[in-house]
Design a protein around this motif. Structure first.
Motif: not given
Length: 295
Positions: A206-208, A234-235, A279-285
């Motif tokens: 879905e994100a794609l 990203i959400q 959000n980005l830092a949480t998903i991909s630290p």
């Protein structure tokens, strides 16, 4: 008149058998020495012909502008008695609507590729039987490329190709070659297709779709809306992260998209990026140093 008719027939046959991929193939042999390099050149050409001349779907006509641009880059780590051990890098891109920009879709590195290849042997596509590991690996990733591309144009549009890739992986499991069975390694073909086929990871697909159709593809007309929609994609990935933290598919997404995301949110009309950065830092630290470049 007869000649004109024959030319039209030939052109029709050519169009009807047109294939789905526009693939570049390259092979790095720097790590192997004291061997006849011609076998690598012949293998490279055969892989090129296989990827570009094989029909991977039932679609009758594929226009040139519909073909998926991709690359298969091989690093030969070991070669002995017709046995190859290689690292395979698979990349694909697609054009962005109303622009000259092409966006990366997948960027996959597979370090578990081994196969036996006898020079000039035929590479024949058959998703229902195991003929060689080389053919299975190529066919698997060709379908992953096509599935990922289709998912960016319509919601879960690549299901047909994922089902084929899953079938190829299932048939190859009994071959004894690595990468096809569940192991402690998260990044192998088994885990990739298992996750892509799982409803748990529908959010990735879905994100794609949101990222490309509602985000990048509208930016030529409305930069701000496009950026907001990419934030929405990203959400969606964050929601997946809450259920399956540190997933293979999240890493697959950011392996392709990290630099592009930084670029998108570092230029153009200003929007509030504080939540997006969190959000980005949480998903991909692991990419935090890059997220910090977003202003």
């Amino acid at each position: 008149m007869r000649i004109k008719f024959l030319i039209i027939c030939i052109l029709c046959v050519f169009t009807a058998t047109s294939q789905e991929l526009n693939a570049i193939v390259s092979m790095n042999t720097d790590q192997v020495t004291n061997v006849n390099t011609q076998i690598f050149k012949n293998l490279e050409k055969q892989i090129f012909d296989f990827l570009n001349n094989t029909k991977f779907s039932n679609k009758e006509v594929v226009k040139n502008n519909e073909k998926v641009n991709c690359s298969f880059f091989f690093i030969v780590n070991k070669f002995e008695s017709n046995n190859f051990e290689v690292t395979l890098q698979v990349n694909s891109t697609r054009p962005v609507f109303n622009s000259t920009y092409t966006t990366p879709i997948i960027n996959i590195n597979d370090k578990e590729v081994s196969f036996k290849y006898i020079e000039f042997e035929n590479l024949i596509y058959d998703q229902n039987s195991f003929t060689s590991n080389l053919v299975s690996v190529l066919s698997f990733y060709a379908n992953i490329v096509l599935a990922s591309d289709a998912d960016t144009f319509s919601d879960k549009g690549g299901t047909e190709f994922l089902e084929t890739a899953f079938n190829i992986a299932s048939v190859a499991q009994s071959s004894g070659f690595s990468g096809w069975v569940q192991t402690g390694k998260k990044t192998n073909r088994y885990n990739l297709i298992s996750d892509l086929m799982s409803a748990t990871f529908d959010s990735y697909r879905e994100a794609l779709y949101i990222y490309h159709i509602r985000g990048l593809d509208v930016m030529a007309d409305d930069l701000k809306t496009g950026k907001i929609q990419i934030g929405s994609a990203i959400q969606t990935l964050l929601d997946l992260h809450k259920v399956r933290p540190n997933s293979l598919l999240a890493r697959t997404f950011f392996d392709a998209k990290t630099d592009e995301i930084v670029s998108v949110f570092s230029a153009g009309p200003v929007i509030d990026v504080s939540k997006i950065k969190d959000n980005l830092a949480t998903i991909s630290p692991l990419n935090s140093s890059k997220w910090n470049k977003i202003r």
